[in-house]
Design a protein around this motif. Sequence first.
Motif, mmCIF file in Angstrom:
data_model
loop_
_atom_site.group_PDB
_atom_site.id
_atom_site.type_symbol
_atom_site.label_atom_id
_atom_site.label_comp_id
_atom_site.label_asym_id
_atom_site.label_seq_id
_atom_site.Cartn_x
_atom_site.Cartn_y
_atom_site.Cartn_z
ATOM 1 N N SER A 9 0.800 -1.221 0.000
ATOM 2 C CA SER A 9 0.000 0.000 0.000
ATOM 3 C C SER A 9 0.840 1.281 0.000
ATOM 4 O O SER A 9 0.396 2.279 -0.534
ATOM 5 C CB SER A 9 -0.989 -0.007 1.159
ATOM 6 N N PRO A 10 2.052 1.298 0.565
ATOM 7 C CA PRO A 10 2.843 2.520 0.459
ATOM 8 C C PRO A 10 3.542 2.654 -0.892
ATOM 9 O O PRO A 10 4.472 3.434 -1.037
ATOM 10 C CB PRO A 10 3.873 2.407 1.577
ATOM 11 N N SER A 11 3.121 1.891 -1.885
ATOM 12 C CA SER A 11 3.796 1.933 -3.183
ATOM 13 C C SER A 11 3.829 3.325 -3.816
ATOM 14 O O SER A 11 4.805 3.631 -4.500
ATOM 15 C CB SER A 11 3.213 0.900 -4.131
ATOM 16 N N PRO A 12 2.817 4.200 -3.650
ATOM 17 C CA PRO A 12 2.979 5.559 -4.200
ATOM 18 C C PRO A 12 4.177 6.287 -3.592
ATOM 19 O O PRO A 12 4.903 6.988 -4.296
ATOM 20 C CB PRO A 12 1.671 6.263 -3.838
ATOM 21 N N LEU A 13 4.420 6.070 -2.298
ATOM 22 C CA LEU A 13 5.581 6.659 -1.652
ATOM 23 C C LEU A 13 6.862 6.058 -2.235
ATOM 24 O O LEU A 13 7.826 6.777 -2.516
ATOM 25 C CB LEU A 13 5.529 6.422 -0.144
ATOM 26 N N LEU A 14 6.863 4.755 -2.438
ATOM 27 C CA LEU A 14 8.018 4.082 -3.022
ATOM 28 C C LEU A 14 8.261 4.580 -4.448
ATOM 29 O O LEU A 14 9.402 4.856 -4.829
ATOM 30 C CB LEU A 14 7.812 2.563 -3.021
ATOM 31 N N LEU A 15 7.207 4.710 -5.224
ATOM 32 C CA LEU A 15 7.351 5.212 -6.594
ATOM 33 C C LEU A 15 7.900 6.636 -6.611
ATOM 34 O O LEU A 15 8.734 6.976 -7.458
ATOM 35 C CB LEU A 15 6.024 5.130 -7.337
ATOM 36 N N ARG A 19 11.446 7.790 -8.207
ATOM 37 C CA ARG A 19 11.478 8.830 -9.224
ATOM 38 C C ARG A 19 12.384 9.996 -8.827
ATOM 39 O O ARG A 19 13.082 10.573 -9.665
ATOM 40 C CB ARG A 19 10.071 9.345 -9.487
ATOM 41 N N LEU A 20 12.379 10.330 -7.530
ATOM 42 C CA LEU A 20 13.132 11.496 -7.085
ATOM 43 C C LEU A 20 14.569 11.189 -6.660
ATOM 44 O O LEU A 20 15.389 12.092 -6.586
ATOM 45 C CB LEU A 20 12.404 12.169 -5.915
ATOM 46 N N GLY A 21 14.852 9.926 -6.361
ATOM 47 C CA GLY A 21 16.189 9.596 -5.875
ATOM 48 C C GLY A 21 16.606 8.214 -6.342
ATOM 49 O O GLY A 21 16.097 7.695 -7.325
#
Length: 141
Positions: A9-15, A19-21
């Motif tokens: 569920s935290p995949s948006p945070l992981l994505l 993307r940013l680092g």
Amino acid sequence: ECHGRAPLSPSPLLLSAVRLGAPDIGAIFCGYVGSLLLSGACVAIGVFASALSRSQVIGFVIALAICFFLLIIGFDPVINAVAQWGVPMSIVNAVAQCSLMQHFESLRRGVIDCYDVIYYAGVMVFMLAAAHVVTENRKAS
């Protein structure tokens, strides 16, 4: 439904992090595997505790107490306090090796060790087998 997707569920945070680092994807994957194994062990303990009691509330309290005990026995302050009581260090270390958290630490750092996976699988199998024995004995009575 597959409940194994819940840790994703935290995949948006992981994505966003990808993307940013440049995060260590292996360590993140190992953390997810460790979380699944830790939660599987706690669920198996809950099934066993639920089989011990006819009351759901008492089963929850028993499961909470067992999980809490298996989590704290590996923390350094607890190990040091028990060692100060005069308990031999070989016994203290043997009991600390049974801690759920101690086996989670290497997975959290990004290392999948067969010993840790076997430990969690063993806890799950043992607790589910114990729950089966308790239920079968209750049916036989």
